[in-house]
Design a protein around this motif. Structure first.
Motif, short mmCIF file in Angstrom:
data_model
loop_
_atom_site.label_atom_id
_atom_site.label_comp_id
_atom_site.label_asym_id
_atom_site.label_seq_id
_atom_site.Cartn_x
_atom_site.Cartn_y
_atom_site.Cartn_z
N SER A 228 0.87 -1.26 0.02
CA SER A 228 -0.21 -0.08 -0.12
C SER A 228 0.70 1.06 -0.05
N ALA A 229 1.36 1.75 1.08
CA ALA A 229 2.07 2.87 1.34
C ALA A 229 3.58 2.65 1.52
N ALA A 230 4.01 1.95 2.83
CA ALA A 230 5.31 1.98 3.24
C ALA A 230 6.10 0.79 2.55
N GLY A 231 5.19 -0.23 2.04
CA GLY A 231 5.94 -1.15 1.32
C GLY A 231 6.85 -0.82 -0.15
N PRO A 232 5.71 -0.41 -0.87
CA PRO A 232 6.38 0.12 -2.12
C PRO A 232 7.61 1.31 -1.86
N LYS A 233 7.15 2.16 -0.94
CA LYS A 233 8.25 3.32 -0.64
C LYS A 233 9.68 2.37 -0.17
N ALA A 234 9.51 1.45 0.72
CA ALA A 234 10.61 0.64 1.37
C ALA A 234 11.61 -0.16 0.00
N ALA A 235 10.71 -0.87 -0.90
CA ALA A 235 11.08 -1.59 -1.81
C ALA A 235 11.67 -0.64 -2.99
N ALA A 236 11.24 0.41 -3.48
CA ALA A 236 11.71 1.13 -4.37
C ALA A 236 13.10 2.03 -3.98
N ARG A 237 12.89 2.43 -2.69
CA ARG A 237 14.38 2.98 -2.39
C ARG A 237 15.24 2.23 -2.10
N ALA A 238 15.16 1.00 -1.75
CA ALA A 238 16.08 -0.10 -1.62
C ALA A 238 16.78 -0.22 -2.84
N LYS A 239 15.97 -0.61 -3.84
CA LYS A 239 16.53 -0.69 -5.21
C LYS A 239 17.34 0.38 -5.59
N ARG A 240 16.88 1.70 -5.40
CA ARG A 240 17.67 2.85 -5.88
C ARG A 240 19.11 2.79 -5.11
N LEU A 241 18.97 2.51 -3.90
CA LEU A 241 20.46 2.40 -3.11
C LEU A 241 21.20 1.34 -3.59
N ASP A 242 20.74 0.39 -3.93
CA ASP A 242 21.51 -0.83 -4.26
C ASP A 242 20.89 -1.37 -5.47
N ALA A 243 21.64 -1.18 -6.55
CA ALA A 243 20.92 -1.50 -7.73
C ALA A 243 21.17 -3.03 -8.06
N THR A 244 21.85 -3.81 -7.13
CA THR A 244 22.27 -5.22 -7.33
C THR A 244 21.30 -6.00 -6.30
N ALA A 245 20.49 -5.43 -5.50
CA ALA A 245 19.72 -6.09 -4.76
C ALA A 245 18.55 -6.74 -5.42
N ASN A 246 18.15 -7.66 -5.14
CA ASN A 246 16.97 -8.41 -5.52
C ASN A 246 15.62 -8.25 -4.52
N VAL A 247 14.87 -7.28 -5.00
CA VAL A 247 13.90 -6.84 -4.48
C VAL A 247 12.43 -7.29 -4.68
N THR A 248 11.86 -8.07 -3.79
CA THR A 248 10.67 -8.63 -4.02
C THR A 248 9.56 -7.88 -3.20
N LEU A 249 8.18 -7.31 -3.90
CA LEU A 249 7.32 -6.91 -3.04
C LEU A 249 5.91 -7.83 -3.31
#
Length: 564
Positions: A12-33
């Protein structure tokens, strides 16, 4: 070194924000939402305005500022995040660092590994154990499908009578949305006021306005039963025995943290039922973080844990989570001062910090001031604001602020929120350097003026009395001498009609013989906003009267009936 696996539960709100920023900070991370609902990044605070017809395209609740819907394809292409909707997480295996999930459409099961896990599971509406709550026609507003259904009922016109159970933020916003569509609306609130983040006398101004829009408000009353025939809602029975016929009920009595997954996984849960986190938003498991409506955070004034399910806080918490997952524990979320605002027909109502009632309950000795004045000069289309400031009586530190009115409430509450967070005093604010130009504010901003009133009270230059206390004295038959110092034309246009004596301020010095000649007699002065009331107090004290009080906010802050 292998790429880090980050799994975020909740879209909803917090999840997409955490996922998108984590990927921006570490482009190599595998981020699943992983998201249970069919939609992502829902602007749920906008649901009442979609229901009310402020806009017609539901996808605006899901879209970026440029109009791109935030769906799975968007998150994959634009954010590099593997987002999966209709996916319910059923268990968390902390030992093996995996989550089990199931597709709610196909039934397909999966297990997803994580190095870092983020819980953004949100909240669920309170469902009171009231007989008949299962009837067709009794609804809540927590998901997109709820908003869709209420919008459909609005558009079709098939609902004529609706009861809103709960007079909080969501209840009042839904009340407005449905009333504006032509429905006959009743609001039922068990407590003595609407909007419990306000003190009683401020909330009563809001209630007065709501009633002026044709809404029936039942305070100090609750629902004992939902009535129906053949499984369909026909009415609501209240605790006082009265029955309100209706076709629709919207239950809006708050939310509770959705912490079931966390609890079943053995994570620490707080007193409010939310997930316990430290200042880095880390749970009791060092590999698991949490953010949003499912967590408990500190109150920045009291230091105690609080439950604050607000969309802005969810996004801020999620940003801290992402920073700490990728960069180490570099970011801190210090907590909340409970800032909030809502639209109520032609008014806005907002607050930050502690109300007078809450401050006293927390053990503070407080002094308060009520200010009714304009938000900008009259020649710039000024509108009224009524504010209440709460400060520590010993230090002058501002603990809270409330503001209602048709004027620029948001500016006032935003100024106050920063003040409360910074620990500023009324003396700091009394000389604050704020931006000024006639289109935006008065030369001395309303917020600063409120601090000046409080400074005068604290210094003993002004003795105030609340309108609620004046009304109580009148009802008890122990009313003081009430002096109205407005102009005769103002008196003819609107008056309290409580036995007040009209002596315009300009004639007061020559009319002292019309006042009680006992210099210890209690006199209460007022005017439209009580600036002239304060000047009258100073005049009378200069002539020997010793027990003069100013009714703060004047007639514009009077929440009771007036005569026109």
């Amino acid at each position: 070194m292998s790429a880090q696996n980050i799994v975020v539960i909740g879209g909803s709100a917090a999840g997409p924000k955490a996922a998108a920023r984590a990927k921006r900070l570490d482009a190599t991370a595998n981020v699943t939402l992983l998201q249970k609902a069919p939609e992502l990044s829902m602007a749920s605070c906008g649901y009442p305005y979609y229901i009310g017809g402020e806009f017609d395209e539901r996808n605006q609740l899901l879209a970026t500022p440029t109009g791109v819907v935030r769906d799975e394809a968007f998150f994959a292409a634009a954010k590099g995040v593997n987002a999966q909707v209709n996916t319910e997480v059923t268990t968390i295996d902390r030992d093996n660092k995996t989550v089990s999930c199931v597709n709610t459409v196909t039934g397909e099961k999966d297990t997803v590994p994580y190095d870092k896990l983020v819980l953004c599971t949100g909240a669920t509406p309170r469902r009171p154990p009231i007989p008949g709550i299962e009837l067709d026609g009794v609804r809540a507003l927590s998901e997109m499908r709820d908003a869709d259904k209420l919008r459909e009922l609005r558009d079709t016109g098939e609902v004529k009578d609706v009861v809103i159970v709960g007079g909080g933020l969501i209840g009042i916003e839904v009340c407005e949305a449905l009333a504006e569509s032509g429905m006959n609306v009743n609001v039922v609130e068990m407590l003595s006021q609407l909007l419990t983040f306000l003190d009683w006398e401020v909330a009563k101004l809001v209630e007065k306005h709501v009633k002026s829009k044709g809404i029936t408000v039942h305070t100090e009353n609750g629902v004992s039963e939902f009535l129906g025939e053949n499984g369909k809602l026909t009415g609501v029975k209240l605790n006082d025995g009265s029955v309100v016929p209706c076709d629709l009920v919207v239950v809006s009595i708050g939310v509770v943290p959705n912490a079931t997954l966390a609890k079943e996984a053995g994570l620490e849960i707080g007193d409010f039922g939310g997930i316990s986190v430290d200042t880095h938003m880390r749970t009791s498991d060092p590999s698991i973080y949490a953010a949003g409506d499912c967590v408990e955070i500190p109150n920045r004034i009291t230091g105690k844990k609080a439950y604050a399910p607000y969309g802005d806080l969810a996004n801020l918490e999620a940003r801290v989570v992402a920073d700490n997952m990728i960069l180490g524990d570099t970011a801190v979320f210090p907590g909340t001062v409970n800032s909030g605002i809502c639209k109520v027909f032609n008014l806005s109502a907002g607050s930050t910090g502690l109300s007078e009632k809450r401050a006293k309950a927390e053990g503070f000795e407080v002094v308060t001031a009520t200010n009714a004045s304009l938000d900008k000069p009259g020649f710039m289309g000024a509108k009224l604001l009524v504010s209440k400031m709460v400060a520590d009586a010993k230090t002058g530190r501002i603990l809270g602020f409330q503001c209602v009115g048709p004027g620029e409430v948001n500016r006032q509450v935003a100024e106050a929120a920063m003040t409360v967070m910074n620990g500023n005093t009324i003396f700091d604010i009394g000389v604050a350097d704020l931006p000024y130009a006639p289109p935006f504010s008065l030369a001395i901003d309303h917020f600063i003026t409120t601090a000046h009133i409080l400074e005068n009270k604290k210094a003993g230059r002004m003795a105030g009395i609340s309108n609620a206390d004046v009304k109580e004295r009148i009802d008890e038959g122990t009313a003081p001498f009430i002096l109205d110092v407005r102009a005769p034309t103002e008196f003819e246009e609107m008056r309290l009609n409580v036995g007040e004596t009209l002596i315009p301020l300009g004639t007061l010095r020559n009319s002292l013989d019309k006042l009680p000649q006992d210099k210890d007699a209690e006199i209460v002065t007022f005017c439209k906003i009580s600036m002239r009331g304060y000047e009258a107090q100073r005049v009378l004290e200069a002539h020997g009267w010793t027990n003069v009080k100013v009714m703060e906010g004047g007639i514009m802050a009077w929440p009771f009936k007036v005569e026109f």
